[in-house]
Design an enzyme around this catalytic site. Structure first.
Site, PDB file in Angstrom:
ATOM      1  N   ASP A  33      68.169  33.182  22.400  1.00  0.00           N
ATOM      2  CA  ASP A  33      66.791  33.816  22.128  1.00  0.00           C
ATOM      3  C   ASP A  33      65.792  32.593  22.308  1.00  0.00           C
ATOM      4  OD1 ASP A  33      67.278  31.950  20.209  1.00  0.00           O
ATOM      5  OD2 ASP A  33      66.909  32.784  18.412  1.00  0.00           O
ATOM      6  N   SER A  34      66.177  31.533  23.065  1.00  0.00           N
ATOM      7  CA  SER A  34      65.446  30.438  23.534  1.00  0.00           C
ATOM      8  C   SER A  34      64.772  31.037  24.806  1.00  0.00           C
ATOM      9  CB  SER A  34      66.360  29.179  23.995  1.00  0.00           C
ATOM     10  OG  SER A  34      67.588  29.491  24.875  1.00  0.00           O
ATOM     11  N   ASP A  72      72.434  36.133  21.549  1.00  0.00           N
ATOM     12  CA  ASP A  72      71.667  35.803  20.244  1.00  0.00           C
ATOM     13  C   ASP A  72      71.164  36.758  19.361  1.00  0.00           C
ATOM     14  OD1 ASP A  72      71.903  33.010  19.596  1.00  0.00           O
ATOM     15  OD2 ASP A  72      70.573  32.380  20.765  1.00  0.00           O
ATOM     16  N   LYS A 101      75.800  35.570  18.546  1.00  0.00           N
ATOM     17  CA  LYS A 101      75.956  34.418  17.968  1.00  0.00           C
ATOM     18  C   LYS A 101      74.696  34.657  16.811  1.00  0.00           C
ATOM     19  CE  LYS A 101      73.650  30.705  19.572  1.00  0.00           C
ATOM     20  NZ  LYS A 101      72.600  30.601  18.746  1.00  0.00           N
ATOM     21  N   GLU A 103      72.701  32.396  13.598  1.00  0.00           N
ATOM     22  CA  GLU A 103      72.078  31.391  13.178  1.00  0.00           C
ATOM     23  C   GLU A 103      72.304  31.320  11.464  1.00  0.00           C
ATOM     24  OE1 GLU A 103      68.539  29.980  14.123  1.00  0.00           O
ATOM     25  OE2 GLU A 103      68.764  30.149  16.240  1.00  0.00           O
ATOM     26  N   GLU A 170      73.948  22.375  16.328  1.00  0.00           N
ATOM     27  CA  GLU A 170      72.779  21.956  17.009  1.00  0.00           C
ATOM     28  C   GLU A 170      72.322  20.681  16.113  1.00  0.00           C
ATOM     29  OE1 GLU A 170      68.653  23.534  18.862  1.00  0.00           O
ATOM     30  OE2 GLU A 170      69.897  24.934  18.070  1.00  0.00           O
TER      31      GLU A 170
END
Length: 262
Positions: A33-34, A72, A101, A103, A170
């Site tokens: 999502d970056s 993501d 993925k 978070e 991270e």
């Protein structure tokens, strides 16, 4: 691969980038999502939508159909309910992702288990989780306090227990990242978390030097493509302005032979 060879993961957001990553022998392609920061021009990852992510995951799949692709889960695509999370994660697999993925730490253990039970492989992500940056009060290194260290260790073990196949760490203090890596049997993939993780991931635009205004300490610039592309565009502009392009070589006449690609 844990304990045998390091895992290499890189972000990619479109078909050409995915093809290059595949041809380079990258183990895992992350459609992060970056893309919000690096492709769509957002300030951070929070505005990224499911619709935007699905478009980019599908593009990456077309560019590297035989690659292992992780998608993501964007902000609010999994936090509202387990049912909604399963539905959204399933959409990623339908367009070509091999896994998703998520978070977050131990508080998402039940969700991870439900996804895995639904046939959706899950990669965890703990430490600095950009979707929760407002809760953290900024982009801060994690694991500096004993309380936070214990939370990260518990979270890693919980994610493993619930079925995650790997965990991104991270911006975690190197010593804590090492401890986490040694405490779980699944691979850890670090970004800004030191030398002892089972693998490493970097963002496409960071490692290729495509953003001259952003040079994080934890990343390494392996090329300066901003300058390469800038010079190429400046040369193109100059040649057009001066009438040097196109030449006869790049033009079609009645006597031209072959097609467009010749």
């Amino acid at each position: 691969m844990k304990g045998k060879e390091k895992i290499v993961m890189v972000t990619a957001y479109d078909a050409p980038s995915a093809r290059i990553a595949r041809d380079a022998g990258i183990d895992v392609i992350l459609v992060g999502d970056s893309l919000g920061n690096n492709v769509l021009g957002y300030e951070n990852t929070i505005p990224v939508t499911m619709e935007e992510m699905l478009i980019h995951v599908a593009a990456v799949k077309r560019g590297a159909p035989d690659a292992f692709i992780v998608a993501d889960m964007p902000f609010l695509s999994y936090q509202t309910s387990v049912e909604k999370a399963v539905e959204n994660a399933g959409k990623f697999l339908k367009v070509g992702a091999n896994a998703v993925k998520i978070e977050g730490g131990e508080e998402f253990g039940e969700l991870v288990q439900k996804l895995v039970e639904s046939g959706i492989p899950v990669m965890g992500h703990i430490g600095l989780t950009p979707q929760f940056v407002n809760r953290f009060g900024g982009y801060r290194v994690q694991g500096k306090t004993e309380k936070n260290r214990e939370y990260l260790l518990r979270s890693a073990r919980e994610l493993e227990k619930r079925g995650a196949f790997a965990i991104v760490l991270e911006l975690v203090v190197e010593e804590v990242a090492k401890e986490i890596t040694e405490s779980v049997s699944i691979p850890t993939i670090g970004i800004g978390s030191g030398r002892f993780c089972d693998g490493q991931v970097l963002v496409w635009h960071d490692l290729l030097g495509l953003n001259p205004d952003f040079a994080p300490r934890f990343s390494k610039k392996y090329a300066n493509l901003y300058e390469v592309i800038l010079k190429a565009l400046q040369e193109f502009r100059r040649e057009v302005k001066e009438g040097l392009f196109p030449t006869e070589e790049h033009s079609f006449t009645d006597k031209s032979k072959g097609g467009v690609s010749s």
